[in-house]
Design a protein around this motif. Structure first.
Motif, short mmCIF file in Angstrom:
data_model
loop_
_atom_site.label_atom_id
_atom_site.label_comp_id
_atom_site.label_asym_id
_atom_site.label_seq_id
_atom_site.Cartn_x
_atom_site.Cartn_y
_atom_site.Cartn_z
N ALA A 81 -12.17 -4.21 60.01
CA ALA A 81 -11.98 -5.17 60.98
C ALA A 81 -13.25 -5.90 61.51
CB ALA A 81 -11.15 -4.46 62.11
N THR A 82 -14.17 -5.11 61.21
CA THR A 82 -15.78 -5.50 61.86
C THR A 82 -16.03 -6.63 60.81
OG1 THR A 82 -16.85 -3.89 60.50
CG2 THR A 82 -16.16 -3.41 62.59
N GLY A 83 -15.49 -6.89 59.54
CA GLY A 83 -16.05 -8.03 58.76
C GLY A 83 -16.83 -7.17 58.00
N GLU A 84 -17.31 -5.98 57.79
CA GLU A 84 -18.08 -5.54 56.99
C GLU A 84 -17.02 -4.75 55.60
OE1 GLU A 84 -21.32 -3.11 59.36
OE2 GLU A 84 -19.58 -2.19 59.06
N VAL A 85 -17.72 -4.64 54.36
CA VAL A 85 -16.75 -4.09 53.35
C VAL A 85 -17.29 -2.71 53.23
CG1 VAL A 85 -16.46 -4.19 50.93
CG2 VAL A 85 -16.55 -6.46 52.31
N LYS A 86 -16.29 -1.74 53.06
CA LYS A 86 -16.76 -0.38 52.98
C LYS A 86 -16.50 0.13 51.53
CE LYS A 86 -15.82 4.29 54.79
NZ LYS A 86 -15.04 5.02 55.62
N LEU A 87 -17.51 0.44 50.75
CA LEU A 87 -17.33 1.01 49.53
C LEU A 87 -17.04 2.47 49.26
CD1 LEU A 87 -20.28 -1.12 47.92
CD2 LEU A 87 -17.80 -1.84 48.15
N GLN A 88 -16.41 3.01 48.69
CA GLN A 88 -16.13 4.24 48.34
C GLN A 88 -16.00 4.65 46.85
OE1 GLN A 88 -13.53 6.36 51.83
NE2 GLN A 88 -12.45 4.30 51.48
N LEU A 89 -16.77 5.82 46.42
CA LEU A 89 -16.72 6.42 45.18
C LEU A 89 -16.48 7.62 45.25
CD1 LEU A 89 -17.51 5.75 42.27
CD2 LEU A 89 -19.83 6.49 42.76
N GLU A 90 -15.39 8.05 44.23
CA GLU A 90 -15.01 9.67 44.12
C GLU A 90 -15.28 9.95 42.51
OE1 GLU A 90 -11.35 12.88 43.96
OE2 GLU A 90 -11.03 10.56 44.46
N LEU A 91 -16.40 10.96 42.37
CA LEU A 91 -16.52 11.37 41.11
C LEU A 91 -15.97 12.59 40.57
CD1 LEU A 91 -20.76 11.09 41.30
CD2 LEU A 91 -19.01 9.49 40.52
N GLY A 92 -15.65 12.71 39.31
CA GLY A 92 -15.23 13.88 38.73
C GLY A 92 -16.14 15.22 38.88
N THR A 93 -17.35 14.74 38.58
CA THR A 93 -18.53 15.51 38.76
C THR A 93 -19.94 14.81 39.04
OG1 THR A 93 -19.61 17.58 37.57
CG2 THR A 93 -18.79 15.71 36.20
N ALA A 94 -20.75 15.59 39.68
CA ALA A 94 -22.15 14.77 39.78
C ALA A 94 -23.16 15.57 38.81
CB ALA A 94 -22.79 15.26 41.20
N VAL A 95 -22.66 16.54 37.88
CA VAL A 95 -23.54 16.93 36.85
C VAL A 95 -23.99 15.98 36.12
CG1 VAL A 95 -23.67 18.79 34.96
CG2 VAL A 95 -22.57 19.50 37.22
N GLY A 96 -25.31 15.90 35.78
CA GLY A 96 -25.78 14.86 34.84
C GLY A 96 -25.78 13.42 35.31
N VAL A 97 -25.55 13.34 36.41
CA VAL A 97 -25.85 11.92 37.32
C VAL A 97 -27.38 11.83 37.64
CG1 VAL A 97 -25.08 10.48 38.83
CG2 VAL A 97 -23.20 11.78 37.63
N ALA A 98 -27.93 10.74 37.39
CA ALA A 98 -29.25 10.63 37.79
C ALA A 98 -29.45 9.45 39.09
CB ALA A 98 -30.21 10.01 36.78
N ALA A 99 -28.51 8.59 39.17
CA ALA A 99 -28.37 7.57 40.17
C ALA A 99 -27.00 7.12 40.36
CB ALA A 99 -29.69 6.40 39.94
N ILE A 100 -26.78 6.66 41.34
CA ILE A 100 -25.71 5.96 41.71
C ILE A 100 -26.15 4.59 42.21
CG2 ILE A 100 -23.51 5.89 43.11
CD1 ILE A 100 -23.63 8.96 43.35
N ARG A 101 -25.49 3.20 41.82
CA ARG A 101 -25.74 2.09 42.40
C ARG A 101 -24.56 1.39 42.81
NH1 ARG A 101 -30.33 2.76 38.35
NH2 ARG A 101 -28.82 2.31 36.92
N TRP A 102 -24.72 0.63 43.81
CA TRP A 102 -23.73 -0.24 44.36
C TRP A 102 -24.10 -1.84 43.80
CZ3 TRP A 102 -20.19 3.30 46.00
CH2 TRP A 102 -20.75 4.23 46.60
N ILE A 103 -22.98 -2.40 43.32
CA ILE A 103 -23.17 -3.60 42.82
C ILE A 103 -22.18 -4.54 43.39
CG2 ILE A 103 -23.44 -5.28 40.64
CD1 ILE A 103 -25.21 -2.73 40.65
N ARG A 104 -22.93 -5.86 43.93
CA ARG A 104 -21.93 -7.01 44.40
C ARG A 104 -22.34 -8.22 43.58
NH1 ARG A 104 -23.60 -8.88 50.27
NH2 ARG A 104 -24.96 -10.28 49.16
#
Length: 924
Positions: free
Chosen positions: A769-792
């Motif tokens: 409602a504020t005009g912002e866009v909320k991004l939400q990410l659910e992983l199956g696991t964080a094992v082996g993940v080096a970085a998470i990036r948000w892309i627009r």
């Protein structure tokens, strides 16, 4: 006569004989129209009767079985109406000559009455009498399928050899909601005490639809046969699981005999399968969890099953009693009495088969469970078994338990267990529930699998035979401090002729004498057709109806007792089996947990025990050899159950009961947590499962399903495990926690279940409602993940470092107006990039509206935050209206066809108020 019965009366004129109007009303009129062949016989006309004549008689009240037996009763359509061979001397009895309709089942007569005289129907009969009939023989059961016209029924029915005729009925399965608990009837106790007894080498048939032969708990133990049905049904799969599920899916997928093999046979043919097929496929038993409605008569199927059971001797048939326990029968001497005599099918009236009713977890018979007596007063069901989903469940569990009893007998003797001994052992070892002694609701009690197998192990049985007037005796020594002595006689009787008024052919008697010569007779029930009689408690007496008799001595004095079995009325030599059981006073034994059993830590469990003690008790618990801690007070120990929430622990434990001034320590068992695996990710070349840490665990074992069982895949100290999907063709993994010993294996986990992608479970982008866009990410696991990036829109909006969490969020505080695309990007430690699906967000800005593209050629798009049927107006620079239309979508396409190139205004109006106004350019 009512209009309904008048119609029946007119119809029957065409197929029977001329039937005059009788001075009877209502149900009496229906009986006379159906079974009488002429007028009421006067006193004078009664004198001219022939020996072969058959009569319909009406008594003012039910005359009793003795009177009917003296009259040569053939059938009892109601408590007052009876088909007999002799005319009663009683002048208050109304008499007619009977037609031959008494040979037909009520459903066949219903069918005949509904047809036009020229209509044809298919019937089943015990004869193929000559005439204008089309006959298809079933020699395996001596029952013939006959096609005839309704008008030809009277001729067919006159055949002297015709005993019974019936129509085909549609069977219905008898279960509602499935719920398995092997502890109630002590199957889990048996499994714990005899881990090697699992139904190995046993083969059983399910007579109904085909079960799912690919089911996780049942593959690959299917036995293909020539009688297998084509249609797969969930009910059949449930029955197969209760009998022989091997628990691959988890504890609820474990049946009574998890190593038995299973065949299927189509139940649309209600007559027995050919006995030769049982030999061909090595089958030892058949389960029948279906019914056809209340049928209170000894029909063709009942006689056929009794005949097959008598001829095969060692084969066991088990039937469900039915799920219509509150209904009242409409025919027979018990007609109109609700909640009695409502077994669902004539095949359940057979005396040599076992019929199972259903109880809840506290041994209360379920109201839906059909009950006896049989049409002739015999006790049915013989046994009750846990079946919260219906008597289908109960029959299936009884079938599975029967397989274990048979397996134990084969291991000890190398021979097949006779059906009569199977029944005697199961009945004698059952726990008395409901009214004391046998009754028409719970039969001889609730099955106890462990006690039944112990009867075989301890050889507390004899088998022998007697002839007419013959006798067999043997001795039993009763020790001091005995609570009870129970002895059960069972024999597989000769089949009676179909439609017989009484099913018993050979009549054996059981009784017991003590050293002083005092006689103890079996417990018998009143079969008089009145509710007050049917609920009366069993009393000692002579039994002339049942092929099962049971003597129970309460608190017998120590000493020697003699068991007698005699042939009161026997054709040839009648084989029989006798089983017995002694229960000590103040006896107590823990059933659940059993010795070396593993209970799930942190879970509520139902504790169960067996005892002859009454009164209050107190339960204690201790870990290993630690101190005893109070668990719960028990109001009545004789109820044999209690609740306990096991602590979160890993190791040995013990329970204690204090009752009757004594202390009873249970066996050592193990407490261990049961882990629950979940899928972290599944990619083409790799997959990962994970689970939450188990309290006290030092390591974990990972299993993969291979064929019909699990094999060890790996051991790990982590709470996750990565592997190649190709290494697990079944796709099913199970995990157990290990400390000083291994805990219970988890339920089977399908790795691909509910996993939409590789690593990424879910990604969303939502306009706030504020005009912002909320991004939400659910992983199956964080094992082996080096970085998470948000892309627009292809550009990096921000990044995050992975943690122990599986959920990550970000916010785009200043999104551009229009349709904006977002996605998440994972960089793995091996350098691989994994990208989520792109998610579009419609950003409208403060005004709530956007027009694009601008400039435009053939069309423009109007995007709105809300849809309320606003009016859209397009004008040129001179203010002339070029287009007017209604807003019909949040993203509405507006055609510019016909407008010349130039600058235009577009406005959005609601109730005459301008909401939005902007310019756009139309190009060529």
């Amino acid at each position: 006569m009512s209009s309904r019965y008048a119609i029946h009366f007119i119809t029957l004129l065409t197929i029977l004989a001329t039937i005059p109007y009788f001075a009877v009303q209502g149900q009496d009129s229906a009986m006379v129209c159906r079974y009488a062949a002429g007028n009421v016989l006067t006193a004078a006309s009664r004198q001219g009767t022939a020996v072969e004549d058959i009569y319909l008689v009406r008594f003012p009240n039910y005359p009793g079985s003795r009177v009917l037996s003296e009259l040569g009763v053939l059938k009892s359509p109601s408590p007052q109406f009876h088909i007999v061979r002799k005319i009663p001397a009683d002048t208050t009895v109304t008499v007619w000559r009977a037609n031959n309709n008494w040979k037909a089942s009520p459903k066949l007569l219903d069918k005949l009455e509904s047809l036009h005289p020229a209509d044809s129907l298919t019937i089943f009969a015990n004869t193929s009498a000559a005439g204008p009939f089309t006959v298809l023989a079933h020699p395996s059961t001596n029952v013939y399928e006959v096609r005839l016209a309704k008008k030809d029924w009277p001729q067919f029915a006159t055949a002297p050899q015709l005993q019974a005729a019936d129509v085909s009925r549609l069977p219905r399965t008898e279960a509602t909601v499935a719920n398995s608990d092997l502890r109630v009837n002590r199957v889990s106790t048996l499994h714990a005490n005899l881990p090697g007894l699992r139904g190995s080498g046993m083969r059983i048939s399910l007579k109904e639809s085909l079960y799912d032969t690919t089911d996780l708990d049942l593959r690959p133990r299917y036995i293909p046969t020539a009688t297998a049905p084509d249609r797969v049904d969930a009910h059949a799969t449930l029955m197969a699981t209760l009998i022989a599920g091997n628990g691959n899916s988890g504890p609820l997928g474990t049946g009574a005999a998890p190593q038995a093999r299973i065949a299927s046979s189509d139940f649309t043919r209600l007559l027995p399968d050919a006995a030769a097929s049982f030999t061909t496929y090595g089958l030892q038993a058949q389960n029948h969890s279906y019914g056809t409605g209340i049928e209170n008569y000894y029909g063709l199927e009942a006689a056929a099953y009794d005949e097959q059971q008598f001829e095969t001797d060692t084969f066991l048939h088990v039937f469900s009693s039915g799920n219509i326990g509150t209904n009242a029968p409409g025919e027979g001497i018990y007609s109109g009495i609700a909640a009695f005599a409502n077994l669902s099918g004539t095949f359940k009236q057979a005396k040599n088969v076992l019929v199972a009713g259903a109880t809840d977890g506290s041994f209360h018979v379920a109201p839906l469970s059909s009950r006896g007596p049989c049409y002739d007063g015999r006790i049915k069901p013989e046994l009750v078994v846990y079946g919260p989903g219906g008597t289908s469940d109960a029959a299936a569990l009884l079938s599975g338990i029967g397989l274990l009893v048979r397996e134990q007998y084969r291991l000890q003797t190398g021979q097949a267990l006779p059906a009569a001994l199977t029944a005697a052992v199961l009945i004698n070892s059952a726990a008395d529930v409901g009214a004391p002694g046998p009754d028409f609701t719970s039969g001889f009690g609730a099955v106890n699998a462990w006690e039944a197998v112990k009867t075989i192990m301890e050889r507390r049985y004899v088998m022998n035979a007697v002839q007419q007037g013959g006798s067999f005796t043997f001795g039993i020594t009763v020790p001091p401090n005995t609570h009870s002595l129970k002895i059960t006689l069972r024999y597989t009787d000769l089949p009676a002729a179909a439609n017989s008024a009484v099913a018993l052919v050979n009549d054996l008697d059981l009784w017991v004498t003590d050293a002083a010569g005092r006689r103890y007779d079996p417990l018998t029930l009143s079969a008089f057709p009145h509710r007050d009689s049917l609920v009366r408690h069993a009393l000692p007496g002579r039994d002339s109806l049942n092929n099962t008799e049971q003597v129970v001595l309460r608190l017998p004095a120590a000493g020697d007792y003699t068991v007698h079995a005699t042939g009161r009325r026997v054709m040839g030599a009648q084989r029989f089996a006798i089983a017995w059981q002694l229960a000590a006073a103040d006896a107590f034994g823990w059933d659940n947990p059993a010795v070396s059993e593993t209970l799930d830590a942190g879970t509520e469990h139902t504790l169960r025990w067996s005892t002859t003690i009454t009164g209050p008790g107190k339960i204690y618990y201790r870990p290993g050899t630690g101190n005893w801690q109070p668990v719960a007070d028990v109001t009545e120990v004789a109820e044999e159950k209690g609740a306990w929430v096991a602590p979160q622990a890993f190791g040995m434990a013990q329970l204690r009961m204090e009752a009757g001034g004594k202390v009873f320590d249970g066996p050592l068992f193990r407490l261990a947590p049961r882990v629950k695996p979940a899928t972290g990710f599944i990619c083409e070349d790799s997959a990962l499962v994970w689970w939450r840490p188990a309290t006290g665990a030092a390591m974990y074992r990972v299993y993969r399903l291979n064929g019909d069982g699990y094999v060890l895949f790996a051991e790990t100290r982590d709470t996750f495990f990565a592997f190649r999907p190709s290494a697990v063709p079944s796709g099913i993994i199970a995990v157990s926690a290990v400390a000083d010993a291994e805990g219970p294996r988890s339920e089977g986990h399908l790795v691909s279940a509910g996993v939409p992608g590789c690593y990424i479970r879910n990604f969303t982008a939502d306009l706030e409602a504020t005009g912002e866009v909320k991004l939400q990410l659910e992983l199956g696991t964080a094992v082996g993940v080096a970085a998470i990036r948000w892309i627009r829109q292809g550009a990096v909006l921000g990044s995050a470092a992975p943690s122990n969490s599986l959920n990550y969020t970000a916010t785009d505080a200043q999104p551009p107006e229009g349709i904006v695309y977002y996605h998440a990007e994972l960089e793995l430690q091996n350098g691989r990039i994994i990208v989520s699906d792109a998610v579009p967000v419609q950003v409208t800005g403060a005004s709530g509206f956007i027009v694009f593209p601008n400039p435009a050629s053939g069309k423009i798009m109007l995007m709105s935050k809300a849809l309320r049927g606003q009016r859209i107006v397009i004008t040129d620079m001179q203010g002339r209206i070029c287009r007017v239309l209604q807003q019909e979508a949040l993203l509405q396409e507006i055609s510019l066809h016909g407008l010349p190139a130039g600058i235009y205004w577009i406005g959005v109006y609601e109730n005459g108020r301008k909401l939005y106004h902007t310019r756009f350019v139309k190009v060529q």
